[in-house]
Design an enzyme around this catalytic site. Structure first.
Site, mmCIF file in Angstrom:
data_model
loop_
_atom_site.group_PDB
_atom_site.id
_atom_site.type_symbol
_atom_site.label_atom_id
_atom_site.label_comp_id
_atom_site.label_asym_id
_atom_site.label_seq_id
_atom_site.Cartn_x
_atom_site.Cartn_y
_atom_site.Cartn_z
ATOM 1 N N ASP A 121 4.970 3.706 7.663
ATOM 2 C CA ASP A 121 3.858 3.025 6.713
ATOM 3 C C ASP A 121 3.931 1.646 6.137
ATOM 4 O O ASP A 121 5.232 1.326 6.200
ATOM 5 C CB ASP A 121 4.020 4.055 5.206
ATOM 6 C CG ASP A 121 2.747 4.194 4.314
ATOM 7 O OD1 ASP A 121 2.130 3.211 4.306
ATOM 8 O OD2 ASP A 121 2.848 5.180 3.658
ATOM 9 N N HIS A 123 3.242 0.753 3.132
ATOM 10 C CA HIS A 123 3.641 0.945 2.013
ATOM 11 C C HIS A 123 4.654 1.589 1.566
ATOM 12 O O HIS A 123 5.113 2.614 2.666
ATOM 13 C CB HIS A 123 2.399 1.267 1.162
ATOM 14 C CG HIS A 123 0.930 0.831 1.359
ATOM 15 N ND1 HIS A 123 0.329 1.063 2.466
ATOM 16 C CD2 HIS A 123 0.570 -0.530 0.672
ATOM 17 C CE1 HIS A 123 -1.042 0.307 2.218
ATOM 18 N NE2 HIS A 123 -0.637 -0.694 1.348
ATOM 19 N N HIS A 138 -1.573 8.822 -4.379
ATOM 20 C CA HIS A 138 -1.075 8.541 -3.216
ATOM 21 C C HIS A 138 -0.035 7.475 -2.746
ATOM 22 O O HIS A 138 0.518 7.152 -1.923
ATOM 23 C CB HIS A 138 -2.313 8.127 -2.330
ATOM 24 C CG HIS A 138 -2.979 6.917 -2.013
ATOM 25 N ND1 HIS A 138 -3.646 6.334 -1.115
ATOM 26 C CD2 HIS A 138 -2.879 5.935 -3.101
ATOM 27 C CE1 HIS A 138 -4.038 4.958 -1.515
ATOM 28 N NE2 HIS A 138 -3.504 4.930 -2.699
ATOM 29 N N GLU A 270 -4.248 9.419 5.862
ATOM 30 C CA GLU A 270 -5.021 8.259 5.815
ATOM 31 C C GLU A 270 -6.235 7.739 6.535
ATOM 32 O O GLU A 270 -6.828 6.572 6.664
ATOM 33 C CB GLU A 270 -4.418 7.073 5.255
ATOM 34 C CG GLU A 270 -3.326 7.429 3.967
ATOM 35 C CD GLU A 270 -4.150 7.332 2.688
ATOM 36 O OE1 GLU A 270 -5.429 6.903 2.668
ATOM 37 O OE2 GLU A 270 -3.639 7.645 1.658
#
Length: 298
Positions: A121, A123, A138, A270
């Protein structure tokens, strides 16, 4: 994992963990890109459970957006993942936003004492209600799975925490909030930012990840956010961050994880078709899933 040759697809059309609409259509886009056909070509017995019901009513609760609805979906997903594993299938979960990982991990960890997690990811998703700048859930699922966050979320399927900090590896990070950076340092979470990926190369990153996890866990869950890839390769995501992982690097990562035989569950999240270009991001997801399940050129 691969000896069973049985995969169950679970769609979670969730867009409540954030505010940008369209990601609820992600499961349909991935299916449309040929997911089932890809897995069947690889000689897997494929079952598709369809989509978990998700309310589309948005609300703000206790500074967290849609807490009640996200909790209910997470519980339903945990039950389904648990059931799928009990019946001998590999759970392949399609998002939806990344808040769905709360339910996936809760269901998976019913079957493993020390579950490892590879968080692929851009993030960290390590925010809590206290550190989150947005209140979007999320951005919290990894913290929730560590037992940090709102009680409604951390207590799903009872066990707290679901995963230990030392059993987590984050790969591809390039956008971390202040509170997330502090938590990573406090808990000594293993992170390969884009700096490490660039310096070491993806082959070394995955080799080190496997070596780090294999002696301490009894199964590894892969949670892959398509925004881990550079927006050039995956434009259809809600929170794109430039300077990401390449399409080829990500294929190599999936191929090496397939060879390890350690992945026991996975989710791909996503994908937002509204923001995509001719379903390019969903097609990338299907291609990466193919590599994860052992697809090779020769």
């Amino acid at each position: 994992m691969y000896s069973k040759r049985k995969v169950c697809i679970i769609g979670v059309p969730m867009d409540l963990g954030q505010t940008r609409r369209g990601v609820d259509m992600g499961p349909s886009a991935i299916r449309y890109a040929g997911l089932r056909e890809k897995l069947e070509e690889l000689n897997f017995d494929v079952k598709d459970h369809g989509n978990i019901y998700v309310s589309h009513y948005h609300e703000l609760e206790e500074s967290l957006k849609n807490l009640t609805a996200v909790t209910e979906v997470s519980k339903a997903l945990a039950i389904m993942v648990d059931d799928v594993i009990q019946n001998g299938f590999f759970p392949l979960v399609l998002g939806g936003d990344h808040s769905i990982a709360i339910g996936t991990i809760a269901g998976v960890t019913k079957h493993y004492q020390n579950t490892g997690v590879i968080w692929y990811d851009a993030h960290g998703d390590l925010n809590t209600p206290k550190t989150s700048p947005s209140g979007n859930i999320h951005g919290m699922p990894l913290a929730v799975s560590m037992g940090l966050g709102h009680e409604q979320l951390t207590t799903i399927y009872e066990r707290i925490p679901k995963i230990k900090a030392e059993n987590i590896v984050i790969i591809g990070a390039r956008s971390l909030d202040k509170g997330e950076k502090e938590l990573i340092k406090e808990k000594n979470i293993k992170v390969y930012t884009m700096h490490e990926v660039d310096r070491l190369g993806m082959a070394a990153v995955i080799t080190e990840t496997i070596d780090y996890l294999k002696e301490r866990v009894d199964g590894i869950h892969l949670s892959l956010d398509l925004d881990s890839l550079d927006p050039i390769d995956a434009p259809g995501v809600g929170t794109p961050v430039v300077g990401g992982l390449t399409y080829r690097e990500s294929h190599l990562a999936m191929e090496m994880l397939a060879e390890s035989g350690l992945i026991v569950s996975a989710e791909f999240v996503e994908v937002n078709p509204i923001l995509d270009e001719k379903n390019k991001t969903a097609e990338a997801a299907v291609a990466l899933i193919g590599s994860l399940f052992g697809e090779k050129l020769l």
